[in-house]
Write an enzyme that holds these catalytic residues in place. Structure first.
Site, PDB file in Angstrom:
ATOM      1  N   LYS A 104       0.867  -1.169   0.000  1.00  0.00           N
ATOM      2  CA  LYS A 104       0.000   0.000   0.000  1.00  0.00           C
ATOM      3  C   LYS A 104       0.900   1.214   0.000  1.00  0.00           C
ATOM      4  O   LYS A 104       1.523   1.551   0.973  1.00  0.00           O
ATOM      5  CB  LYS A 104      -0.889   0.030   1.233  1.00  0.00           C
ATOM      6  CG  LYS A 104      -1.820   1.230   1.201  1.00  0.00           C
ATOM      7  CD  LYS A 104      -2.596   1.384   2.489  1.00  0.00           C
ATOM      8  CE  LYS A 104      -3.456   2.622   2.412  1.00  0.00           C
ATOM      9  NZ  LYS A 104      -2.942   3.713   3.224  1.00  0.00           N
ATOM     10  N   CYS A 105       0.981   1.830  -1.138  1.00  0.00           N
ATOM     11  CA  CYS A 105       2.069   2.761  -1.353  1.00  0.00           C
ATOM     12  C   CYS A 105       1.554   4.135  -1.675  1.00  0.00           C
ATOM     13  O   CYS A 105       0.846   4.339  -2.652  1.00  0.00           O
ATOM     14  CB  CYS A 105       2.901   2.250  -2.510  1.00  0.00           C
ATOM     15  SG  CYS A 105       4.410   3.120  -2.680  1.00  0.00           S
TER      16      CYS A 105
END
Lengths: 118, 93, 112
Positions: free
Chosen positions: C110-111
């Site tokens: 999750k960037c």
């Protein structure tokens, strides 16, 4: 914020279930959900020290369990009976956990909003 | 009140055993797919007897078990959805 | 599309977003090339974060997302560095995204 319980009942190697459960736990925690983990039956084997999944072609997601506190996942419960069935003692486990009896697990499953089994 | 959902045969999988270990007496159990086969085995039928039990009708008919399981509560998919909403949560083991 | 990366006469395999396929291909000199693609001039402060995320990956076998990176750096290097403002100053496009790429690691799940 939802209380989400991820329950691990499958063994670590051999299927991707454990990895999927952990991914979901970390992702949910990143979205500020209140995540707890419960290890029962063969799932308790996730917690054994000194695993080397890469040796048999698996990804070492076991090491990622050590990062749980960084994701603010503080509630990690393990079934006492399952540990006994597999002959495991607290000292063989790789991360800090709370060992609980069946009644405590039942009560926990009741208290959360959702339970997802892996 | 939890609705526990079992989809696998007790001969292949520990789902039913674990569900029974952690279920509370007010919880309900729904059997579907090969999970319905548990009712043919005396030990599992006995273990399930204290709980409110439901079985997915099509899975029973498809397996030719309608007569054998004539005294259990058979539900269709619509009733399954209604039951899921009636309970606080569904745990699919 | 990401151009192939030539380094010491060999071609380094990467995914379509420019993350190395194999973290063992990484060396500090390669980081300079990767940083150049991100238009970053690496200072000791950048290196501190790059080495941190690399050590993080080697210990936990996962690339830290930003929230976790902030918390972990705060615990290890103090609150001056464990905050997103400081990290975004160093890596304007996204600290987790850019630092992991320059460190030769897979993209965080999750960037931001």
């Amino acid at each position: 914020m939802k209380k989400l319980c991820i329950l691990f009942r499958s063994a670590p190697q051999g299927t991707v279930k454990g990895r999927e459960g952990l991914d979901l736990a970390l992702l949910s925690a990143s979205f500020e959900q209140e995540v707890s983990l419960v290890f029962v039956d063969e799932g308790v084997l996730h917690l054994l020290k000194d695993q080397q999944p890469e040796l048999i072609g698996g990804k070492d997601y076991i090491s990622t369990f050590k990062a749980l506190p960084l994701y603010d996942i503080e509630s990690v419960f393990v079934c006492k009976q399952s540990l006994a069935e597999y002959g495991l003692s607290h000292g063989l486990l790789s991360i800090p956990v709370t060992v609980v009896n069946d009644e405590a697990i039942s009560a926990h499953l009741k208290s959360v909003d959702e339970v997802l089994v892996f | 009140m939890i609705l526990h959902h079992i989809q696998t045969s007790p001969n292949r999988d520990n789902a039913l055993k674990l569900c029974l270990r952690y279920a509370c007496k007010e919880d309900a159990i729904l059997l579907s797919s090969d999970g319905v086969n548990a009712l043919l085995l005396r030990q599992w039928a006995m273990a399930l007897s204290p709980f409110k039990l439901m079985v997915l009708k099509d899975d029973v008919i498809a397996r030719g078990l309608t007569e054998r399981l004539s005294n259990v509560c058979l539900i269709d998919y619509n009733e399954f959805v209604a039951q899921a909403l009636l309970h606080d949560k569904v745990i699919t083991w | 599309m990401v151009n192939p990366l030539q380094f010491n006469g060999a071609e380094i395999a990467r995914d379509h977003q420019g993350y190395l396929n194999d973290l063992n291909d990484w060396q500090p000199e390669l980081a300079l090339l990767l940083a150049k693609e991100e238009q970053l001039e690496l200072t000791p402060a950048h290196w501190e974060v790059i080495n941190f995320v690399r050590d993080f990956y080697l210990e936990y076998k996962t690339s830290p997302a930003i929230r976790v990176l902030v918390k972990a750096i705060g615990q290890a290097l103090g609150p001056d560095k464990g905050n997103s403002k400081y990290l975004y100053t160093l890596f304007p496009i996204g600290p987790a995204k850019q630092a992991t790429k320059i460190a030769g690691l897979p993209k965080p799940a999750k960037c931001i």
